[in-house]
Design a protein around this motif. Sequence first.
Motif, PDB file in Angstrom:
ATOM      1  N   GLY A   8      44.854  48.092  50.164  1.00 39.13           N
ATOM      2  CA  GLY A   8      43.422  47.873  49.891  1.00 39.13           C
ATOM      3  C   GLY A   8      42.860  46.901  50.915  1.00 39.13           C
ATOM      4  N   SER A  10      40.889  47.190  53.350  1.00 38.77           N
ATOM      5  CA  SER A  10      39.481  47.315  53.768  1.00 38.77           C
ATOM      6  C   SER A  10      38.516  46.765  52.720  1.00 38.77           C
ATOM      7  CB  SER A  10      39.149  48.793  54.025  1.00 38.77           C
ATOM      8  OG  SER A  10      39.468  49.567  52.873  1.00 38.77           O
ATOM      9  N   GLY A  11      39.020  46.371  51.555  1.00 42.37           N
ATOM     10  CA  GLY A  11      38.136  45.935  50.466  1.00 42.37           C
ATOM     11  C   GLY A  11      37.840  44.445  50.511  1.00 42.37           C
ATOM     12  N   SER A  12      37.161  43.981  49.487  1.00 41.09           N
ATOM     13  CA  SER A  12      36.747  42.580  49.414  1.00 41.09           C
ATOM     14  C   SER A  12      37.964  41.645  49.401  1.00 41.09           C
ATOM     15  CB  SER A  12      35.877  42.400  48.164  1.00 41.09           C
ATOM     16  OG  SER A  12      35.772  41.062  47.814  1.00 41.09           O
ATOM     17  N   ILE A  13      38.907  41.908  48.501  1.00 40.25           N
ATOM     18  CA  ILE A  13      40.118  41.070  48.461  1.00 40.25           C
ATOM     19  C   ILE A  13      40.950  41.290  49.724  1.00 40.25           C
ATOM     20  CG2 ILE A  13      42.362  40.782  47.287  1.00 40.25           C
ATOM     21  CD1 ILE A  13      40.200  39.502  45.691  1.00 40.25           C
ATOM     22  N   GLY A  35      41.912  53.148  51.369  1.00 39.84           N
ATOM     23  CA  GLY A  35      41.707  54.445  50.730  1.00 39.84           C
ATOM     24  C   GLY A  35      41.090  55.447  51.692  1.00 39.84           C
ATOM     25  N   SER A  36      40.056  55.001  52.425  1.00 40.21           N
ATOM     26  CA  SER A  36      39.349  55.945  53.303  1.00 40.21           C
ATOM     27  C   SER A  36      38.836  55.307  54.606  1.00 40.21           C
ATOM     28  CB  SER A  36      38.162  56.538  52.539  1.00 40.21           C
ATOM     29  OG  SER A  36      37.333  55.489  52.058  1.00 40.21           O
ATOM     30  N   GLN A  37      38.635  54.007  54.609  1.00 40.44           N
ATOM     31  CA  GLN A  37      38.053  53.381  55.810  1.00 40.44           C
ATOM     32  C   GLN A  37      39.113  53.177  56.888  1.00 40.44           C
ATOM     33  OE1 GLN A  37      35.347  50.003  55.018  1.00 40.44           O
ATOM     34  NE2 GLN A  37      35.796  50.352  52.857  1.00 40.44           N
ATOM     35  N   ALA A  90      46.276  41.695  42.633  1.00 33.69           N
ATOM     36  CA  ALA A  90      44.834  41.651  42.366  1.00 33.69           C
ATOM     37  C   ALA A  90      44.434  42.844  41.505  1.00 33.69           C
ATOM     38  CB  ALA A  90      44.055  41.674  43.684  1.00 33.69           C
ATOM     39  N   LYS A  92      44.253  44.458  38.756  1.00 32.91           N
ATOM     40  CA  LYS A  92      44.518  44.219  37.328  1.00 32.91           C
ATOM     41  C   LYS A  92      44.636  45.516  36.556  1.00 32.91           C
ATOM     42  CE  LYS A  92      40.462  42.185  37.555  1.00 32.91           C
ATOM     43  NZ  LYS A  92      39.516  41.148  37.304  1.00 32.91           N
ATOM     44  N   GLU A  93      43.948  46.586  37.057  1.00 31.70           N
ATOM     45  CA  GLU A  93      43.959  47.855  36.322  1.00 31.70           C
ATOM     46  C   GLU A  93      45.385  48.392  36.160  1.00 31.70           C
ATOM     47  OE1 GLU A  93      42.048  47.231  38.992  1.00 31.70           O
ATOM     48  OE2 GLU A  93      39.965  47.840  38.637  1.00 31.70           O
ATOM     49  N   ASP A 117      44.052  37.370  40.492  1.00 36.61           N
ATOM     50  CA  ASP A 117      42.836  37.160  39.707  1.00 36.61           C
ATOM     51  C   ASP A 117      42.690  35.650  39.493  1.00 36.61           C
ATOM     52  OD1 ASP A 117      40.807  38.633  38.658  1.00 36.61           O
ATOM     53  OD2 ASP A 117      41.996  39.574  37.084  1.00 36.61           O
ATOM     54  N   MET A 171      32.050  40.554  45.352  1.00 33.81           N
ATOM     55  CA  MET A 171      33.244  41.385  45.108  1.00 33.81           C
ATOM     56  C   MET A 171      32.903  42.847  45.343  1.00 33.81           C
ATOM     57  SD  MET A 171      34.343  39.611  41.481  1.00 33.81           S
ATOM     58  CE  MET A 171      32.855  40.010  40.588  1.00 33.81           C
ATOM     59  N   GLY A 172      33.916  43.715  45.237  1.00 34.49           N
ATOM     60  CA  GLY A 172      33.685  45.145  45.349  1.00 34.49           C
ATOM     61  C   GLY A 172      32.811  45.641  44.202  1.00 34.49           C
ATOM     62  N   MET A 233      37.838  33.403  46.409  1.00 31.06           N
ATOM     63  CA  MET A 233      39.088  34.126  46.170  1.00 31.06           C
ATOM     64  C   MET A 233      40.167  33.825  47.204  1.00 31.06           C
ATOM     65  SD  MET A 233      38.984  35.589  43.334  1.00 31.06           S
ATOM     66  CE  MET A 233      40.537  36.451  43.463  1.00 31.06           C
TER      67      MET A 233
HETATM   68  N1  LIG Z   1      36.835  41.119  44.756  1.00 35.17           N
HETATM   69  C1  LIG Z   1      37.231  40.123  43.999  1.00 35.17           C
HETATM   70  O1  LIG Z   1      36.757  38.979  44.148  1.00 35.17           O
HETATM   71  C2  LIG Z   1      38.297  40.335  42.958  1.00 35.17           C
HETATM   72  C3  LIG Z   1      38.653  39.258  42.128  1.00 35.17           C
HETATM   73  C4  LIG Z   1      39.677  39.434  41.208  1.00 35.17           C
HETATM   74  C5  LIG Z   1      40.323  40.652  41.106  1.00 35.17           C
HETATM   75  N2  LIG Z   1      39.947  41.691  41.910  1.00 35.17           N
HETATM   76  C6  LIG Z   1      40.618  42.967  41.787  1.00 35.17           C
HETATM   77  O2  LIG Z   1      41.127  43.348  43.054  1.00 35.17           O
HETATM   78  C7  LIG Z   1      41.080  44.763  43.202  1.00 35.17           C
HETATM   79  C8  LIG Z   1      40.268  45.077  44.446  1.00 35.17           C
HETATM   80  O3  LIG Z   1      38.937  44.642  44.254  1.00 35.17           O
HETATM   81  P1  LIG Z   1      37.883  44.590  45.451  1.00 35.17           P
HETATM   82  O4  LIG Z   1      36.716  43.862  44.913  1.00 35.17           O
HETATM   83  O5  LIG Z   1      38.564  44.097  46.687  1.00 35.17           O
HETATM   84  O6  LIG Z   1      37.522  46.129  45.588  1.00 35.17           O
HETATM   85  P2  LIG Z   1      36.891  46.899  46.827  1.00 35.17           P
HETATM   86  O7  LIG Z   1      36.146  45.967  47.698  1.00 35.17           O
HETATM   87  O8  LIG Z   1      36.179  48.073  46.282  1.00 35.17           O
HETATM   88  O9  LIG Z   1      38.165  47.393  47.640  1.00 35.17           O
HETATM   89  C9  LIG Z   1      39.048  48.331  47.089  1.00 35.17           C
HETATM   90  C10 LIG Z   1      40.137  48.695  48.067  1.00 35.17           C
HETATM   91  O10 LIG Z   1      40.928  49.719  47.470  1.00 35.17           O
HETATM   92  C11 LIG Z   1      41.002  50.826  48.386  1.00 35.17           C
HETATM   93  N3  LIG Z   1      41.122  52.054  47.615  1.00 35.17           N
HETATM   94  C12 LIG Z   1      40.175  52.590  46.802  1.00 35.17           C
HETATM   95  N4  LIG Z   1      40.635  53.740  46.260  1.00 35.17           N
HETATM   96  C13 LIG Z   1      41.877  53.925  46.755  1.00 35.17           C
HETATM   97  C14 LIG Z   1      42.851  54.938  46.603  1.00 35.17           C
HETATM   98  N5  LIG Z   1      42.631  56.011  45.823  1.00 35.17           N
HETATM   99  N6  LIG Z   1      44.039  54.799  47.234  1.00 35.17           N
HETATM  100  C15 LIG Z   1      44.266  53.735  48.030  1.00 35.17           C
HETATM  101  N7  LIG Z   1      43.374  52.746  48.248  1.00 35.17           N
HETATM  102  C16 LIG Z   1      42.192  52.846  47.607  1.00 35.17           C
HETATM  103  C17 LIG Z   1      39.712  50.762  49.170  1.00 35.17           C
HETATM  104  O11 LIG Z   1      39.826  51.506  50.356  1.00 35.17           O
HETATM  105  P3  LIG Z   1      38.538  52.231  51.022  1.00 35.17           P
HETATM  106  O12 LIG Z   1      37.366  51.367  50.811  1.00 35.17           O
HETATM  107  O13 LIG Z   1      38.964  52.339  52.441  1.00 35.17           O
HETATM  108  O14 LIG Z   1      38.401  53.564  50.387  1.00 35.17           O
HETATM  109  C18 LIG Z   1      39.593  49.252  49.381  1.00 35.17           C
HETATM  110  O15 LIG Z   1      40.435  48.850  50.430  1.00 35.17           O
HETATM  111  C19 LIG Z   1      40.457  45.302  41.914  1.00 35.17           C
HETATM  112  O16 LIG Z   1      41.485  45.681  41.034  1.00 35.17           O
HETATM  113  C20 LIG Z   1      39.716  44.114  41.352  1.00 35.17           C
HETATM  114  O17 LIG Z   1      39.601  44.162  39.938  1.00 35.17           O
HETATM  115  C21 LIG Z   1      38.951  41.551  42.824  1.00 35.17           C
END
Ligand SMILES: NC(=O)c1ccc[n+]([C@@H]2O[C@H](COP(=O)([O-])OP(=O)(O)OC[C@H]3O[C@@H](n4cnc5c(N)ncnc54)[C@H](OP(=O)(O)O)[C@@H]3O)[C@@H](O)[C@H]2O)c1
Length: 353
Positions: A8, A10-13, A35-37, A90, A92-93, A117, A171-172, A233
């Motif tokens: 993950g 490419s995402g926020s974390i 996932g896709s980026q 991270a 949690k799901e 988290d 966050m995402g 974070m």
């Molecule tokens: N952001 C926070 O501050 C925060 C805090 C606590 C916990 N969390 C937890 O951390 C996790 C990530 O959160 P986030 O906010 O970073 O989310 P996010 O910005 O949406 O990033 C999600 C990441 O997962 C990848 N992804 C999505 N679908 C996928 C798939 N089918 N197979 C493989 N990779 C996939 C995405 O790749 P692409 O974008 O390239 O498709 C991206 O790199 C979540 O479970 C969230 O609950 C986040």
Amino acid sequence: MKRVAVLGASGSIGRQAREVIDRNPDLELVAASSGSQPIDGIAPLTQVGGDPVDLLEEAEPDVVLNAVVGFAGVCATLWTLERGIDLALANKESLVAAGELALAAWKRGGGRLIPVDSEHSAVFQCIEGRDPQTVEAVVLTASGGPFRGRNRLELADVTPEDALAHPTWSMGPKITVDSATLANKGLEVIEAHFLFGLPYDRIEVVIQPTSVVHALLRLRDGSSLAHLGYPDMRVPISYALTYPEREPTDTPQLDFAAGLVLEFEPVDDEAFPMLGLARRAGEQGGSLPCVFNAANEIAVGAFLDGRLPFPGITEVVEQTLEAGAGAPVGDVDELVTVDAEARRLAEQALVHA
Ligand SMILES: NC(=O)c1ccc[n+]([C@@H]2O[C@H](COP(=O)([O-])OP(=O)(O)OC[C@H]3O[C@@H](n4cnc5c(N)ncnc54)[C@H](OP(=O)(O)O)[C@@H]3O)[C@@H](O)[C@H]2O)c1
């Protein structure tokens, strides 16, 4: 030198984790997935889409940071725990949907499971080394999200744009909507149950609007311990990746002299029913946490696409939980079937919501 794989990336974390790794000469990013980026060149081994298990086999990391969003992170969590490789979690799901399977894999593998988290990182730090009998309860804090203080009627017409305007965390999109419904706190209650082995009646939630207090521990002598820090974070990410060391970060120290106000208030269960729904799914156990998670993912996706009003998220999850089976899940194949069936039921519920 610790070899880190970031799933993950490419995402926020994922992006914040890369900052933490860049800053720390003792951490080496050996593999990254998205996932896709496109993420070419950010690590010696990269993968876009698909199952990251082959990537992890090849990379041989010391620690895996699972920052994938949603059920898509389950296999990597189970793979890492089974092999006794340290897991900075991270996603949690995966612990919500596959809690029992993950605990069994963790026990067999014998590695470390370090929460990312912020609330669970806080509990982890407060509880470490403590006799479990002295801990009366953990208290997870919630900012209350962008709709704190509104009643149910006032939430009828809120838009995805409104929901994505989180007051304290950037966050995402999925977790940001989960924070607006308080489903995120529900997922976190279930996550805490599995991480810390506590029954649900010893996991409390309280609103703390500025997100400075990340969690508290109630001890049996009437004292409470709190974990404080500005909401950033990179701190829990750094802690999880450098554990059991604690390396410096760029996050400023709290400025107490500036007049830090620490207010707490109860959750409004009437306006935000998703927390209660998650808690009940967790208490009933079996496959219901997986069903809750799947239905929530479908409903949040539909809300973000403009196909479902905000209160419809609760309706879809409620209806799916009523229709979903709750029997225990024996293995990953069964879990994938439960998840798929719950998604199908949730899609049906969307039509009526
Ligand atoms: N952001 C926070 O501050 C925060 C805090 C606590 C916990 N969390 C937890 O951390 C996790 C990530 O959160 P986030 O906010 O970073 O989310 P996010 O910005 O949406 O990033 C999600 C990441 O997962 C990848 N992804 C999505 N679908 C996928 C798939 N089918 N197979 C493989 N990779 C996939 C995405 O790749 P692409 O974008 O390239 O498709 C991206 O790199 C979540 O479970 C969230 O609950 C986040």
